[in-house]
Scaffold this motif. Structure first.
Motif: not given
Length: 407
Positions: A345-354, A356-360
């Protein structure tokens, strides 16, 4: 000149190891290079970093020194590396290219560099067939492998007259360039006006012949898979497949953020066919995407270098970084099988990705908490090598600010 360059430490010239190789010189790269240095350091192999880009790998305790240079595109790049070997006692060291531009330079100069270093790449005449996307797609099609629908244009006029199916993506023909378009890696266009604007901008930066236009395959990281391996003179030494479950940005990733070992037999078969066709030698990752419209995998890209989630290999039990040292020294690599479900995991960017996925309304596959529990390797952090992990957050923020927001 090597005698004038900046470096982290000023240690004596390297003494040859029992294997007879002074160590490993890595050119460029970021998180993948860091993971490679850690694998080699675990075996007490001296590592030197030559980079004109991110300092992240140089903060590892396993990197003996970091040398700054003008970069792989500079006119004197090959002479720099040869003189570095002579002045620092590195003649005979293993040379590993860690970035796209470094791969091109090292492969194109393979014959000359092989007089000073041990090489981990085939010559460019073979390697270009997987590095340059137009050639890659041509060779893949010849071998019966599936590729995305790809359009060929030589000018803005041809692009304007073409009958396209939107959305499409625009890519540079090979990574590693310094232009805005090359740094972005992928640009999406949802209609003709957006496409023509993006194409004109990209062509103005790198030339129309170097812009690849493809129909966008729907789906996010859950549809993306990779083949990861080490090859020796045309045959695999060790290999496994992975699902790039989450990425950033979420629809076509600039970088993977959550990757887990998976069983993908069709990716393994396709990769072997493609790599045997060029007689590959060295590290390699091949990216695929499963088209949800027909369920079939399509070849996207080939990276003959340490990739961002390279640390997953050692965590899963297939230490490709250590194996490259075995191969260089003529020893058989120990047999290894990747443990299914092991994740990086790339934690910093994965949190942002998660988020964004949730918002969609696209929940992280299996739940975010579950995915955290499977992580055995992180992009930058390691308990026995903490400094890169501490520096990664401010470094990432600075790169996003200067390379994306301000540009």
């Amino acid at each position: 000149m090597p005698s004038d360059i900046r470096h982290q430490t000023d240690r004596p010239a390297a003494a040859a190891l029992p294997d007879g190789i002074p160590g490993v010189v890595i050119l460029g790269g970021a998180h993948g290079t860091l993971a490679l240095a850690r694998s080699l350091g675990a075996r007490k192999v001296p590592v030197w970093l030559v980079s004109n880009d991110t300092p992240l790998p140089g903060w590892s305790r396993h990197v003996r020194a970091r040398f700054a240079w003008p970069g792989p595109g500079a006119a004197g790049a090959v002479d720099f590396l040869r003189e570095l070997a002579d002045t620092r006692g590195l003649r005979g060291a293993l040379l590993v290219a860690g970035g796209d531009a470094e791969v091109r330079m090292a492969a194109q100069a393979a014959e000359v560099l092989a007089q000073t270093y041990r090489m981990t790449l085939p010559p460019w005449e073979r390697l270009k067939w997987v590095c340059e996307k137009p050639l890659l797609y041509r060779r893949a099609a010849e071998l019966g492998l599936r590729i995305p629908l790809t359009y060929e244009f030589a000018s803005l006029e041809q692009a304007a007259a073409a009958d396209l199916t939107f959305p499409v993506v625009l890519k540079p023909n090979m990574g590693g360039g310094g232009s805005r378009f090359s740094q972005a890696k992928v640009v999406r266009a949802d209609d003709r006006a957006a496409f023509l604007s993006a194409y004109a901008d990209a062509a103005g930066q790198i030339g129309a012949d170097n812009v690849v236009v493809q129909q966008l395959i729907p789906g996010g990281g859950e549809c993306q898979f990779s083949y990861a391996a080490l090859w020796d003179q045309g045959e695999p030494v060790a290999e496994f497949a992975a699902r790039r479950t989450r990425q950033y940005p979420i629809d076509f990733g600039y970088t993977s953020t959550f990757v887990e070992v998976a069983e993908v037999p069709e990716a393994m078969e396709a990769a072997r066919l493609l790599l045997r066709a060029i007689g590959h030698h060295g590290l390699v990752e091949i990216e695929f995407k499963r088209d949800p419209r027909d369920g079939l995998l399509r070849v996207l890209d080939v990276n003959p270098r340490p990739w961002s989630w390279f640390g997953l290999a050692a965590a899963a039990g297939v230490d490709l970084g250590g194996m490259i040292w075995d191969v260089a020294n003529g020893r058989p690599a120990p047999p290894a099988t990747a443990q299914a479900g092991t994740a990086w995991m790339y934690l910093v960017r994965d949190m942002v990705a998660a988020v964004r996925l949730g918002s969609k309304g696209r929940r992280a596959t299996g739940g975010y908490t579950r995915s955290l529990g499977s992580v055995r390797a992180w992009a930058a952090f390691a308990g026995d090598d903490p400094l890169p992990g501490l520096m990664d957050v401010p470094l990432t923020a600075w790169r996003v600010l200067t390379r994306r927001i301000l540009r």
